[in-house]
Enzyme design. Structure first.
Site, PDB file in Angstrom:
ATOM      1  N   HIS A  18       0.840  -1.204   0.000  1.00  0.00           N
ATOM      2  CA  HIS A  18       0.000   0.000   0.000  1.00  0.00           C
ATOM      3  C   HIS A  18       0.870   1.247   0.000  1.00  0.00           C
ATOM      4  CE1 HIS A  18       0.734  -1.238   4.180  1.00  0.00           C
ATOM      5  NE2 HIS A  18       0.598   0.026   4.536  1.00  0.00           N
ATOM      6  N   HIS A  60       1.019   5.326   0.983  1.00  0.00           N
ATOM      7  CA  HIS A  60       0.435   6.394   1.794  1.00  0.00           C
ATOM      8  C   HIS A  60       0.541   7.702   1.012  1.00  0.00           C
ATOM      9  CE1 HIS A  60       0.476   4.111   5.711  1.00  0.00           C
ATOM     10  NE2 HIS A  60       1.433   3.447   5.065  1.00  0.00           N
TER      11      HIS A  60
END
Length: 200
Positions: A185, A187
Site C-alpha cells: 500500500h 500512503h
C-alpha cells in the site's frame, strides 16, 4: 646612627610592601574567581545551560521512542504472518466486509482514507489483488505495470484532494520499515507543510 637604622627600616618596608600588595591581590582574585567543575579545563558558571539542554534533548528522544513503540510493536506482530498468505484487513475492505471511506476506485486499485491519519490528508492506495505483492521487496518485473498504475492513482488522489502545493508518497516495507499490513500500500500524505527528514 639613627639615620642608618631608619634607613634600614625604610628599606625593609619597601621590600615588604610589594609582597603584601601581591598577597592582597591574589586573595582578591581568588575570591572573585568562579568555582570550577571537576574534570573541566575552564571555569563555568553553575547557571550554565549546557546540562539542561542535554537533558531536554534526551527527554525528547525518549518521548519520541515511546510514541513510536506501538507502531513498532504492530509491525513486528504483523511480520509473523507476512508470508502465510492469510487475508489482511485490506482484503476485507476490498471485499466490502469492512467499511472504508473510499476516495478512488477502478478495476485494479482502491484508495481510501487511513483510520489513523498522520496528516490532514492521509489516503491509502492498494492493489485490489495482491498478486504476491505483500511488500515492495517482493516486487518482480511482472509487477512493473501494477506499480506504475498505483503511483498514477496516488497522483489522481492528490489532485482530487487538492494537494496542489505538494504531498508525500510513502511505502513501508518489512518490519524495520514499520510495515503493519502485508498487502502492498502507498500512503498519500499532505494538507500541511511536511518536514524532512520524515523520521527514523
Amino acid at each position: 646612627m639613627h639615620c642608618l637604622v631608619l634607613g634600614r627600616a625604610a628599606q625593609r618596608v619597601r621590600w615588604l610592601a610589594p609582597a603584601a600588595v601581591r598577597h592582597a591581590q591574589s586573595s582578591t582574585a581568588a575570591k572573585r574567581a568562579p568555582p570550577s567543575f571537576a574534570g573541566s579545563t575552564a571555569a563555568r558558571s553553575p547557571l550554565t545551560p549546557t546540562a539542561p539542554k542535554r537533558i531536554a534533548h534526551s527527554g525528547r528522544r525518549q518521548l519520541s521512542a515511546l510514541a513510536m513503540s506501538d507502531e513498532q510493536k504492530a509491525a513486528l506482530a504483523a511480520a509473523v504472518e507476512r508470508d502465510t498468505g492469510a487475508p489482511t484487513i485490506f482484503d476485507k475492505i476490498v471485499a466490502k466486509e469492512i467499511p472504508a471511506t473510499v476516495v478512488y476506485e477502478d478495476d485494479t486499485a482502491l484508495a481510501f482514507r487511513d483510520i489513523s491519519p498522520q496528516a490532514p490528508t492521509h489516503v491509502l492506495v492498494i492493489p485490489k489483488v495482491r498478486s504476491g505483492l505483500t511488500e515492495l521487496s517482493k516486487a518482480e518485473e511482472c509487477h512493473e505495470p501494477l506499480l506504475g498504475h498505483l503511483l498514477y492513482v496516488a497522483k489522481l488522489v492528490a489532485d482530487k484532494e487538492g494537494l496542489g502545493k505538494g504531498y508525500r508518497i510513502v511505502i513501508n516495507s518489512g518490519p524495520e520499515g514499520c510495515q503493519s499490513v502485508y498487502h502492498l500500500h502507498l500512503h498519500v500524505l499532505g494538507g500541511k507543510q511536511l518536514s524532512w527528514p520524515p523520521g527514523c
